[in-house]
Design a protein around this motif. Structure first.
Motif, PDB file in Angstrom:
ATOM      1  N   PHE A  56       0.893  -1.169   0.011  1.00 60.71           N
ATOM      2  CA  PHE A  56       0.069  -0.039  -0.118  1.00 60.71           C
ATOM      3  C   PHE A  56       0.966   1.178  -0.039  1.00 60.71           C
ATOM      4  N   LEU A  57       2.027   1.212  -0.113  1.00 62.24           N
ATOM      5  CA  LEU A  57       3.025   2.261  -0.504  1.00 62.24           C
ATOM      6  C   LEU A  57       3.361   2.051  -2.126  1.00 62.24           C
ATOM      7  N   GLY A  58       3.166   3.317  -2.455  1.00 62.22           N
ATOM      8  CA  GLY A  58       3.196   3.100  -4.178  1.00 62.22           C
ATOM      9  C   GLY A  58       3.375   4.308  -4.912  1.00 62.22           C
ATOM     10  N   ARG A  59       2.876   4.409  -5.986  1.00 63.59           N
ATOM     11  CA  ARG A  59       3.263   5.541  -7.099  1.00 63.59           C
ATOM     12  C   ARG A  59       1.819   6.207  -7.518  1.00 63.59           C
ATOM     13  N   LEU A  60       1.570   7.527  -7.537  1.00 60.37           N
ATOM     14  CA  LEU A  60       0.582   8.164  -7.684  1.00 60.37           C
ATOM     15  C   LEU A  60       0.760   8.859  -9.223  1.00 60.37           C
ATOM     16  N   LEU A  61       0.012   8.547 -10.251  1.00 60.69           N
ATOM     17  CA  LEU A  61       0.048   9.380 -11.455  1.00 60.69           C
ATOM     18  C   LEU A  61      -1.042  10.016 -11.691  1.00 60.69           C
ATOM     19  N   VAL A  62      -0.769  11.495 -12.119  1.00 52.40           N
ATOM     20  CA  VAL A  62      -1.575  12.451 -12.398  1.00 52.40           C
ATOM     21  C   VAL A  62      -1.911  12.687 -13.865  1.00 52.40           C
ATOM     22  N   THR A  63      -2.909  12.386 -14.548  1.00 56.83           N
ATOM     23  CA  THR A  63      -3.066  12.624 -15.935  1.00 56.83           C
ATOM     24  C   THR A  63      -4.061  13.706 -15.997  1.00 56.83           C
ATOM     25  N   ASN A  64      -4.537  14.250 -17.294  1.00 58.05           N
ATOM     26  CA  ASN A  64      -5.400  15.158 -17.652  1.00 58.05           C
ATOM     27  C   ASN A  64      -6.758  14.708 -17.480  1.00 58.05           C
ATOM     28  N   LEU A  65      -6.910  13.191 -17.363  1.00 54.89           N
ATOM     29  CA  LEU A  65      -8.263  12.569 -17.170  1.00 54.89           C
ATOM     30  C   LEU A  65      -8.731  12.023 -15.925  1.00 54.89           C
ATOM     31  N   ARG A  66      -7.398  11.331 -15.077  1.00 57.19           N
ATOM     32  CA  ARG A  66      -7.607  10.725 -13.868  1.00 57.19           C
ATOM     33  C   ARG A  66      -6.359  10.612 -12.974  1.00 57.19           C
ATOM     34  N   ILE A  67      -6.730  10.038 -11.876  1.00 59.64           N
ATOM     35  CA  ILE A  67      -5.328   9.765 -11.085  1.00 59.64           C
ATOM     36  C   ILE A  67      -5.484   8.338 -10.952  1.00 59.64           C
ATOM     37  N   ILE A  68      -3.990   7.735 -11.142  1.00 55.46           N
ATOM     38  CA  ILE A  68      -3.723   6.238 -11.030  1.00 55.46           C
ATOM     39  C   ILE A  68      -2.856   6.019 -10.043  1.00 55.46           C
ATOM     40  N   TRP A  69      -3.370   5.312  -9.016  1.00 50.08           N
ATOM     41  CA  TRP A  69      -2.130   5.002  -7.942  1.00 50.08           C
ATOM     42  C   TRP A  69      -1.983   3.302  -8.105  1.00 50.08           C
ATOM     43  N   HIS A  70      -0.815   2.890  -7.964  1.00 49.34           N
ATOM     44  CA  HIS A  70      -0.641   1.624  -8.102  1.00 49.34           C
ATOM     45  C   HIS A  70       0.759   1.090  -7.138  1.00 49.34           C
ATOM     46  N   SER A  71       0.843  -0.051  -6.495  1.00 49.64           N
ATOM     47  CA  SER A  71       1.999  -0.574  -5.646  1.00 49.64           C
ATOM     48  C   SER A  71       2.954  -0.926  -6.309  1.00 49.64           C
ATOM     49  N   LEU A  72       4.002  -0.508  -6.066  1.00 47.76           N
ATOM     50  CA  LEU A  72       5.284  -1.137  -6.782  1.00 47.76           C
ATOM     51  C   LEU A  72       5.534  -2.416  -6.359  1.00 47.76           C
ATOM     52  N   THR A  73       5.241  -2.967  -5.210  1.00 47.21           N
ATOM     53  CA  THR A  73       5.475  -4.532  -4.712  1.00 47.21           C
ATOM     54  C   THR A  73       4.507  -5.254  -5.267  1.00 47.21           C
ATOM     55  N   SER A  74       3.081  -4.858  -5.132  1.00 45.83           N
ATOM     56  CA  SER A  74       1.945  -5.770  -5.805  1.00 45.83           C
ATOM     57  C   SER A  74       1.315  -5.149  -6.929  1.00 45.83           C
ATOM     58  N   PRO A  75       2.009  -5.141  -8.142  1.00 46.62           N
ATOM     59  CA  PRO A  75       1.366  -4.322  -9.345  1.00 46.62           C
ATOM     60  C   PRO A  75      -0.205  -4.828  -9.420  1.00 46.62           C
ATOM     61  N   ARG A  76      -0.822  -5.622  -9.147  1.00 46.61           N
ATOM     62  CA  ARG A  76      -2.118  -5.978  -9.401  1.00 46.61           C
ATOM     63  C   ARG A  76      -2.984  -5.136  -8.190  1.00 46.61           C
TER      64      ARG A  76
END
Length: 319
Positions: A56-76
């Motif tokens: 539950f520690l991961g990366r937040l990606l901000v695009t012009n349409l949405r926010i994407i968060w994904h874990s680095l240790t459990s990509p699913r």
């Protein structure tokens, strides 16, 4: 055939644990900011072991349409939150597993009549980008709806001139056009009580309107339909969504920042604590309060819990 706009889900849906393919940017979607060391504080609902806690520690990606968060240790383990589903974005104090009591970003959304709440915390002290990036880009999305929605009877003319949007270009001007629409984006010629007419069917997302225009002579009508179809095809290949926000540092392409999802070699039995849908539910859209019942654990009357929920489980979610 559905309109291209009816296939765009990225800014309108809230989706959990999507595939790597759906995490990639669609045509017209642009990555604006990338933030590492972001904790999904809402999903991190209780002690579930060292490995799962790290997921539950991961990366937040901000695009012009949405926010994407994904874990680095459990990509699913990932989230996709479209800006059009956002009801409110605020900053409040939250209890982070990694930082303790700290300021966090609260995002309340509504998708298909269900409310979800997301809480994100930057585990690196003194970094305000989590708040500034998301709030600023969402504001840019909210103020550019003319790019993505059908507007009827809007103030489009000023001093007898069409007010063009940024990045919008006038390709042609056709005079002597009658508007036949009365009660109602594929483009076609259709017969009407006024003769052959240019008919534009808008997407279901914009109301499914049918707009009719009478153009004489027929040759002019046919050339106009050909031109509009050509412009629509070019636009559909790479839509302009209107959301423009630039960071001082350009992020890497999103495809280079996401992690491929390897096949699982273990099987985890699902339960209330690991169900993504349940973890993010905001119980604010129930039609009315449930009946009060006496709780022997607390020694007082409480609202009756939903089926399958326990007081212990709820304490673990918010602790």
């Amino acid at each position: 055939m559905p309109s291209v706009l009816d296939t765009i889900w990225e800014d309108r849906d809230v989706r959990f644990d999507i595939t790597a393919q759906r995490m990639k940017t669609r045509p017209g979607e642009v990555l604006i900011d990338c933030l590492d060391n972001i904790e999904d504080t809402k999903g991190n609902n209780g002690d579930r072991g060292y490995i799962l806690l790290l997921s539950f520690l991961g990366r937040l990606l901000v695009t012009n349409l949405r926010i994407i968060w994904h874990s680095l240790t459990s990509p699913r383990v990932n989230l996709s939150v479209g800006y059009n589903s956002v009801i409110n974005i605020t900053t409040r104090t939250a209890n982070s597993k990694l930082r303790g009591t700290t300021e966090a970003l609260y995002i309340l959304t509504k998708c298909n009549d269900t409310r979800f709440e997301f809480i994100f915390t930057n585990v690196v002290p003194g970094s305000p980008r989590l708040f500034t990036s998301v709030i600023a880009v969402h504001r840019a999305y909210e103020t550019t709806k003319m790019y993505r929605e059908l507007k009827l009877r809007g103030a489009l003319i000023q001093n007898k001139q069409l007010k063009l949007l940024p990045q919008e270009q006038m390709c042609d001007q056709i005079n002597g056009v009658w508007n036949l629409s009365s009660d109602q984006r594929s483009i076609k010629i259709r017969d009407s009580k006024f003769g052959l007419a240019l008919v534009i069917e808008s997407s279901q997302q914009t109301g499914g309107y049918v707009l009719g225009f009478k153009i004489d002579p027929v040759e002019k009508l046919q050339s106009t339909v050909k031109e509009v179809n050509s412009l629509h095809k070019v636009y559909s290949a790479c839509p302009i969504f209107g959301v423009h926000y630039e960071m001082e540092e350009k992020p890497q392409p999103l495809e280079e920042l996401t992690v491929e999802q390897p096949p699982d070699d273990i099987e985890i039995e699902p339960d209330l604590q690991t169900d993504a849908f349940t973890a993010y539910l905001a119980d604010g859209d129930k039609p009315q309060d449930r009946e009060p019942v006496f709780s022997e654990e607390l020694g007082l009357a409480v609202e009756k819990l939903k089926e399958g929920f326990t007081l212990q489980g709820l304490w673990e979610v918010i602790s």
